[in-house]
Write a protein that holds these residues in place. Structure first.
Motif, PDB file in Angstrom:
ATOM      1  N   LYS A  36      13.187   2.126  23.436  1.00  0.00           N
ATOM      2  CA  LYS A  36      14.538   1.968  22.906  1.00  0.00           C
ATOM      3  C   LYS A  36      14.658   2.582  21.523  1.00  0.00           C
ATOM      4  N   GLU A  88      25.339  -0.198  22.194  1.00  0.00           N
ATOM      5  CA  GLU A  88      24.532  -0.810  23.253  1.00  0.00           C
ATOM      6  C   GLU A  88      25.069  -0.500  24.641  1.00  0.00           C
ATOM      7  N   ARG A  89      26.198   0.189  24.685  1.00  0.00           N
ATOM      8  CA  ARG A  89      26.617   0.728  25.978  1.00  0.00           C
ATOM      9  C   ARG A  89      25.668   1.843  26.390  1.00  0.00           C
ATOM     10  N   ASN A  90      25.146   2.549  25.378  1.00  0.00           N
ATOM     11  CA  ASN A  90      24.174   3.589  25.667  1.00  0.00           C
ATOM     12  C   ASN A  90      22.848   2.929  25.994  1.00  0.00           C
ATOM     13  N   ALA A  91      22.374   3.184  27.196  1.00  0.00           N
ATOM     14  CA  ALA A  91      21.082   2.636  27.545  1.00  0.00           C
ATOM     15  C   ALA A  91      20.077   3.197  26.561  1.00  0.00           C
ATOM     16  N   GLY A  92      19.160   2.365  26.134  1.00  0.00           N
ATOM     17  CA  GLY A  92      18.121   2.873  25.251  1.00  0.00           C
ATOM     18  C   GLY A  92      18.435   2.732  23.784  1.00  0.00           C
TER      19      GLY A  92
END
Lengths: 236, 236
Positions: free
Chosen positions: B27, B48-52
DNA sequence: TGACCCCCTAGCCAAATGGCTAGGGGTAGG
DNA sequence: CCTACCCCTAGCCATTTGGCTAGGGGGTCA
């Protein structure tokens, strides 16, 4: 307070499936108007933690905000009055909304506090005024409920401004004309009266005339002070 | 200073996932520093919509921001440099972070763009500079990835400032001394040199002296322009 | 110790400003 | 038509300013 019933709603798991009239209490329908994505997302996130609150639309311009109010007739409009170059447009919008939709309460969420804007906004029927930087997360929900109930909510630092503002401007806060603003911007750029006159194709006397009028309106006596006030009011 | 100990601590704290190359599982650890709750919540939500991507800490002051970097050794620090009265504190913070934790990239997210701040921040190793009002939701994730990869990300309007800023200030953007700032604030309030002198218990000559120096530093020639520049730089 | 920076002071002079009175011309609305 | 408001211009005068030169005293750091 009236939080008991709302707590029941919060106990419900997911209100998004059944938004018809399943819940005994209607949701507080909110429209958010702010040019800033981050703020919009943050507001939605914070507000929807409160059971019974739903952001039904977002807007990023004065037009879109008015359209959204037209379409959704929300209980509360949360707006940053600074949605474009012309801050006074926001004031007009307040006037229109309170005029046409008295049931829609307006809660202003300002980035920077300007005495003129605060006073003028309240004069136009705004019922809440909070500062983005000072507001706490829980104050937002409380503020929305309060304005919905018709209470006037003034955030940290806003109250004193109102006092000063209403005291000083005895008639009404006159607003600057286009020409005056043009001259002030030139002054802020460091130009002399002579240079400004040449730039605007008017005589030096006229430049002085506009500055004298601006001085009176802004209650300033030196051009540096004029620039400061205008800058603080978001006019530059 | 006492950086050695902290480096040990940092090394101890980091290796929960191997982050030599970015694997799909590693992450991106982010620290967000902003005095504004709404912005913090919004940022967290968008990122946090973006994975990672994970926001591992939030801070609302310069001290807390530095502490958070100390403790978490994040990949990216997203910060609004205006966390208090003294904007130059933010610049010092950038210097410290890039100095002590070169692996932590800094992405500045500014409310208002100030030429001086932009140039100075970049000079201190900031790798990204975006404007809150102009940034789109998807640009945030992209920006974070880019700065993490060592790219320099400049938002809308920032690039031109850099060009102008580097062109005009040939030595370095000297910053104002306390006394100079004090005098400028008084000028902004509309005081004459005589009044300022009396207020600050110095002679009128000294007031003029400070203003002359401030003029040179801000590249302004009239007190109105000084006030405007200082105001635009968030110094008032 | 010397270099450097900040703070303080003085005086000079041309230019700009602040404050004032006293007008004319345009447009919009009751 | 009268009123109100905005925009434009002129001149006068005391005060302030911008820009300059030419100093002294104190602190810090190499």
């Amino acid at each position: 307070m009236d939080t008991d019933v709302r707590n029941e709603v919060k106990a419900d798991h997911r209100p998004d499936v059944s938004l018809g009239r399943r819940s005994p209490l209607a949701k507080t329908r909110i429209v958010v108007a702010d040019r800033n994505v981050i703020t919009r997302v943050g507001l939605r996130s914070i507000l929807e933690r409160n059971a019974g609150m739903a952001v039904v639309a977002e807007a990023t311009s004065y037009e879109a905000a008015l359209d959204a109010v037209d379409e959704h007739g929300p209980d509360v409009l949360i707006i940053d009055l600074d949605l474009g170059d012309d801050t006074t447009r926001g004031l007009k919008l307040c006037e229109e909304v309170t005029d046409r939709y008295p049931a829609t309460k307006i809660l202003v969420l300002a980035q920077k506090l300007s005495e003129m804007i605060v006073v003028e906004a309240l004069r136009r029927g705004v019922t809440g005024y909070l500062s983005k930087d000072d507001v706490k997360a829980d104050e937002l929900g409380k503020g929305v409920r309060a304005v919905q109930d018709g209470e006037t909510v003034l955030g940290k630092g806003v109250g004193s401004m109102v006092a000063r503002g209403l005291g000083s401007t005895r008639g009404a806060a006159e607003h600057l004309t286009d020409r005056e603003l043009e001259v002030i911007r030139a002054v802020a750029a460091g130009l002399s009266n002579k240079q400004i006159a040449h730039q605007a194709f008017i005589s030096e006397s006229t430049v002085k005339f506009h500055l004298q009028n601006a001085s009176r309106k802004l209650n300033a006596h030196r051009r540096a002070e004029i620039v400061h006030r205008a800058s603080a009011a978001g006019l530059l």
